[in-house]
Write an enzyme that holds these catalytic residues in place. Structure first.
Site, PDB file in Angstrom:
ATOM      1  N   CYS A  38       2.468  -6.153   5.584  1.00 27.05           N
ATOM      2  CA  CYS A  38       1.950  -4.792   5.800  1.00 27.05           C
ATOM      3  C   CYS A  38       1.164  -4.660   7.095  1.00 27.05           C
ATOM      4  O   CYS A  38       0.904  -3.557   7.563  1.00 27.05           O
ATOM      5  CB  CYS A  38       1.097  -4.362   4.613  1.00 27.05           C
ATOM      6  SG  CYS A  38       2.061  -4.244   3.105  1.00 27.05           S
ATOM      7  N   HIS A  58      -3.902   1.356   6.850  1.00 29.73           N
ATOM      8  CA  HIS A  58      -2.698   1.040   6.076  1.00 29.73           C
ATOM      9  C   HIS A  58      -2.843   1.741   4.728  1.00 29.73           C
ATOM     10  O   HIS A  58      -3.924   1.746   4.134  1.00 29.73           O
ATOM     11  CB  HIS A  58      -2.586  -0.474   5.908  1.00 29.73           C
ATOM     12  CG  HIS A  58      -1.544  -0.874   4.912  1.00 29.73           C
ATOM     13  ND1 HIS A  58      -0.273  -0.346   4.933  1.00 29.73           N
ATOM     14  CD2 HIS A  58      -1.583  -1.730   3.854  1.00 29.73           C
ATOM     15  CE1 HIS A  58       0.424  -0.861   3.934  1.00 29.73           C
ATOM     16  NE2 HIS A  58      -0.354  -1.700   3.267  1.00 29.73           N
ATOM     17  N   ASN A  71       3.157   3.317  -0.395  1.00 33.25           N
ATOM     18  CA  ASN A  71       2.856   2.242   0.547  1.00 33.25           C
ATOM     19  C   ASN A  71       4.158   1.850   1.251  1.00 33.25           C
ATOM     20  O   ASN A  71       5.060   1.307   0.632  1.00 33.25           O
ATOM     21  CB  ASN A  71       2.273   1.059  -0.243  1.00 33.25           C
ATOM     22  CG  ASN A  71       1.928  -0.137   0.620  1.00 33.25           C
ATOM     23  OD1 ASN A  71       2.378  -0.236   1.759  1.00 33.25           O
ATOM     24  ND2 ASN A  71       1.146  -1.055   0.075  1.00 33.25           N
TER      25      ASN A  71
HETATM   26  O1  UT7 Z   1      -0.003  -3.360   1.003  1.00 34.04           O
HETATM   27  C1  UT7 Z   1      -0.252  -4.698   0.892  1.00 34.04           C
HETATM   28  C2  UT7 Z   1      -1.551  -4.988   0.256  1.00 34.04           C
HETATM   29  N1  UT7 Z   1      -1.569  -4.516  -1.086  1.00 34.04           N
HETATM   30  C3  UT7 Z   1      -2.646  -3.995  -1.610  1.00 34.04           C
HETATM   31  O2  UT7 Z   1      -3.645  -3.863  -0.921  1.00 34.04           O
HETATM   32  C4  UT7 Z   1      -2.612  -3.627  -3.062  1.00 34.04           C
HETATM   33  C5  UT7 Z   1      -3.943  -3.856  -3.676  1.00 34.04           C
HETATM   34  N2  UT7 Z   1      -3.948  -3.628  -5.108  1.00 34.04           N
HETATM   35  C6  UT7 Z   1      -3.925  -2.407  -5.692  1.00 34.04           C
HETATM   36  O3  UT7 Z   1      -3.775  -1.405  -5.019  1.00 34.04           O
HETATM   37  C7  UT7 Z   1      -4.167  -2.331  -7.167  1.00 34.04           C
HETATM   38  O4  UT7 Z   1      -4.577  -3.595  -7.630  1.00 34.04           O
HETATM   39  C8  UT7 Z   1      -2.926  -1.875  -7.996  1.00 34.04           C
HETATM   40  C9  UT7 Z   1      -2.702  -0.393  -7.764  1.00 34.04           C
HETATM   41  C10 UT7 Z   1      -1.708  -2.654  -7.579  1.00 34.04           C
HETATM   42  C11 UT7 Z   1      -3.184  -2.085  -9.473  1.00 34.04           C
HETATM   43  O5  UT7 Z   1      -4.343  -1.382  -9.879  1.00 34.04           O
HETATM   44  P1  UT7 Z   1      -5.481  -2.141 -10.716  1.00 34.04           P
HETATM   45  O6  UT7 Z   1      -6.496  -1.135 -11.015  1.00 34.04           O
HETATM   46  O7  UT7 Z   1      -5.920  -3.334  -9.901  1.00 34.04           O
HETATM   47  O8  UT7 Z   1      -4.731  -2.564 -12.021  1.00 34.04           O
HETATM   48  P2  UT7 Z   1      -4.508  -4.025 -12.632  1.00 34.04           P
HETATM   49  O9  UT7 Z   1      -3.506  -4.783 -11.849  1.00 34.04           O
HETATM   50  O10 UT7 Z   1      -5.854  -4.662 -12.871  1.00 34.04           O
HETATM   51  O11 UT7 Z   1      -3.881  -3.678 -14.041  1.00 34.04           O
HETATM   52  C12 UT7 Z   1      -4.618  -2.943 -15.040  1.00 34.04           C
HETATM   53  C13 UT7 Z   1      -3.682  -2.632 -16.191  1.00 34.04           C
HETATM   54  C14 UT7 Z   1      -2.894  -3.864 -16.676  1.00 34.04           C
HETATM   55  O12 UT7 Z   1      -2.763  -3.754 -18.084  1.00 34.04           O
HETATM   56  P3  UT7 Z   1      -3.719  -4.600 -19.050  1.00 34.04           P
HETATM   57  O13 UT7 Z   1      -3.475  -6.046 -18.718  1.00 34.04           O
HETATM   58  O14 UT7 Z   1      -5.107  -4.147 -18.742  1.00 34.04           O
HETATM   59  O15 UT7 Z   1      -3.249  -4.188 -20.421  1.00 34.04           O
HETATM   60  C15 UT7 Z   1      -1.534  -3.680 -16.060  1.00 34.04           C
HETATM   61  O16 UT7 Z   1      -0.504  -4.299 -16.783  1.00 34.04           O
HETATM   62  O17 UT7 Z   1      -2.687  -1.686 -15.783  1.00 34.04           O
HETATM   63  C16 UT7 Z   1      -1.383  -2.181 -16.103  1.00 34.04           C
HETATM   64  N3  UT7 Z   1      -0.414  -1.653 -15.151  1.00 34.04           N
HETATM   65  C17 UT7 Z   1       0.164  -0.454 -15.304  1.00 34.04           C
HETATM   66  N4  UT7 Z   1       0.048   0.490 -16.266  1.00 34.04           N
HETATM   67  C18 UT7 Z   1       0.782   1.608 -16.114  1.00 34.04           C
HETATM   68  C19 UT7 Z   1       0.044  -2.225 -14.012  1.00 34.04           C
HETATM   69  N5  UT7 Z   1       0.921  -1.409 -13.422  1.00 34.04           N
HETATM   70  C20 UT7 Z   1       1.021  -0.302 -14.201  1.00 34.04           C
HETATM   71  C21 UT7 Z   1       1.774   0.884 -14.113  1.00 34.04           C
HETATM   72  N6  UT7 Z   1       1.619   1.817 -15.100  1.00 34.04           N
HETATM   73  N7  UT7 Z   1       2.612   1.135 -13.078  1.00 34.04           N
END
Ligand code: UT7
Length: 320
Positions: A113, A247, A277
């Site tokens: 990225c 970004h 993204n």
């Molecule tokens: O561009 C390159 C660099 N990338 C980044 O900078 C990305 C950085 N990360 C993020 O933007 C965020 O971490 C995400 C948007 C990817 C995820 O958000 P989060 O608030 O960190 O969620 P999480 O990964 O901690 O997941 C929380 C919950 C999980 O469920 P449990 O284990 O709490 O039951 C996930 O399985 O949300 C669940 N989850 C979803 N639920 C509904 C993950 N993806 C989804 C989804 N829909 N699409």
């Protein structure tokens, strides 16, 4: 030493739009979750006959038109992409053929990225050293080709598109500084395996994999640091920056960088809601949008930053 100035910008987004709602029919997700956690409402997705190089051709042509240069003026092409048409020849070579430029240096940069910031930094060094006069610098991504559409933690986040700038040797100051960093210790948090190796050894297609939450925490800290580094190295204050072009990975990460800069969100170019993204394309896509809609004006100071798989991160401070 010569200066390097951005003299034209251009971009391209594929026609097809996929909304958050569209994912609800085949994934355990919701529009509410995606928007609240990321700031994304929709993303653009390429058609079957489109590729990173075909999108780059349109973005580059628009940037050259804006700069008032023709293809044969270009003496350097750098394309940042993690979703190339082929492993090799590079997407930059394929773009060179599309633009019918017979001879110039052309190569890809793979810095996930942060690829566009890396490509801009490299082109800046070429121009400063007298190795090029008119460069095309592009971020182009066909992310939809490398996503696993059964993995809700990645497929809802990324989109396709391409952004380009023409960077020219100039008497006037343009690029004030670029700052490039990496730390390969984090390689397992965000990656795509080698597609040829995976296919051969396991009969599997290689897809993007991300430990989003771990990436998020490091991204917020690291981008805060690079803002300070960029300002310090130029002897500038936060209030000297007119625009932030981040970004577009997550609206919460973007807001935290804006906060670090004590900058209102009205001075931040945000495209994530409509584009998702787009990896290395996100910074030049946002730059082109804000130049064309008249927000960014000649002479203003723009801070661009990015963070991605590697980890790789970087910034560019630019006088437009
Ligand atoms: O561009 C390159 C660099 N990338 C980044 O900078 C990305 C950085 N990360 C993020 O933007 C965020 O971490 C995400 C948007 C990817 C995820 O958000 P989060 O608030 O960190 O969620 P999480 O990964 O901690 O997941 C929380 C919950 C999980 O469920 P449990 O284990 O709490 O039951 C996930 O399985 O949300 C669940 N989850 C979803 N639920 C509904 C993950 N993806 C989804 C989804 N829909 N699409």
């Amino acid at each position: 030493m010569l200066n390097a100035k951005i003299t034209g910008t251009g971009s391209y987004l594929p026609e097809k739009i996929v909304s958050n709602k569209d994912f609800e029919s085949f994934l355990d997700t919701s529009d509410e979750w995606i928007f609240a956690r990321t700031g994304i409402k929709q993303r653009h997705v390429i058609a079957d006959n489109e590729t990173s190089s075909s999108m780059a051709e349109i973005a580059a042509t628009r940037a050259m038109q804006a700069a008032g240069v023709v293809a044969n003026d270009i003496d350097l092409i750098i394309v940042a992409t993690s979703s190339p048409d082929r492993v090799f020849p590079s997407t930059a070579c394929l773009l060179q053929a599309r633009l019918k430029i017979n001879d110039c240096a052309a190569f890809d940069v793979q810095a996930a990225c942060s690829g566009f910031i890396y490509a801009l930094g490299i082109a800046h060094q070429f121009i400063k050293a007298g190795g090029a006069k008119k460069a095309l610098v592009i971020g182009s991504e066909a992310n939809s080709r490398i996503l696993d559409y059964s993995d809700r933690s990645t497929c809802v986040i990324f989109g396709d598109g391409s952004g380009a700038v023409v960077l020219e040797a100039s008497e006037e100051v343009g690029i004030l500084s670029t700052h490039l960093h990496s730390d390969g210790e984090y390689q397992d948090l965000l990656y795509i395996n080698n597609p040829i190796k995976d296919q051969k050894q396991h009969g599997e297609q290689a897809f993007m994999r991300m430990q989003g939450n771990d990436v998020y925490k490091v991204a917020v800290k690291t981008l805060g640091r690079i803002v300070d580094e960029t300002l310090e190295s130029n002897g500038l204050r936060k209030s000297d920056v007119d625009w932030l072009i981040p970004h577009q990975a997550n609206i919460r990460i973007i807001s935290s960088v804006a906060k670090r800069l004590e900058m209102p969100m009205s001075k931040v170019v945000v495209t994530i809601e409509n584009q998702g993204n787009t990896s290395s394309a996100s910074v030049p896509l946002a730059l082109d949008l804000a130049v064309r809609d008249g927000r960014i004006k000649k002479g203003e100071i723009v801070l661009m930053e990015a963070f991605g798989g590697g980890f790789v991160w970087g910034s560019a401070l630019v006088k437009m």
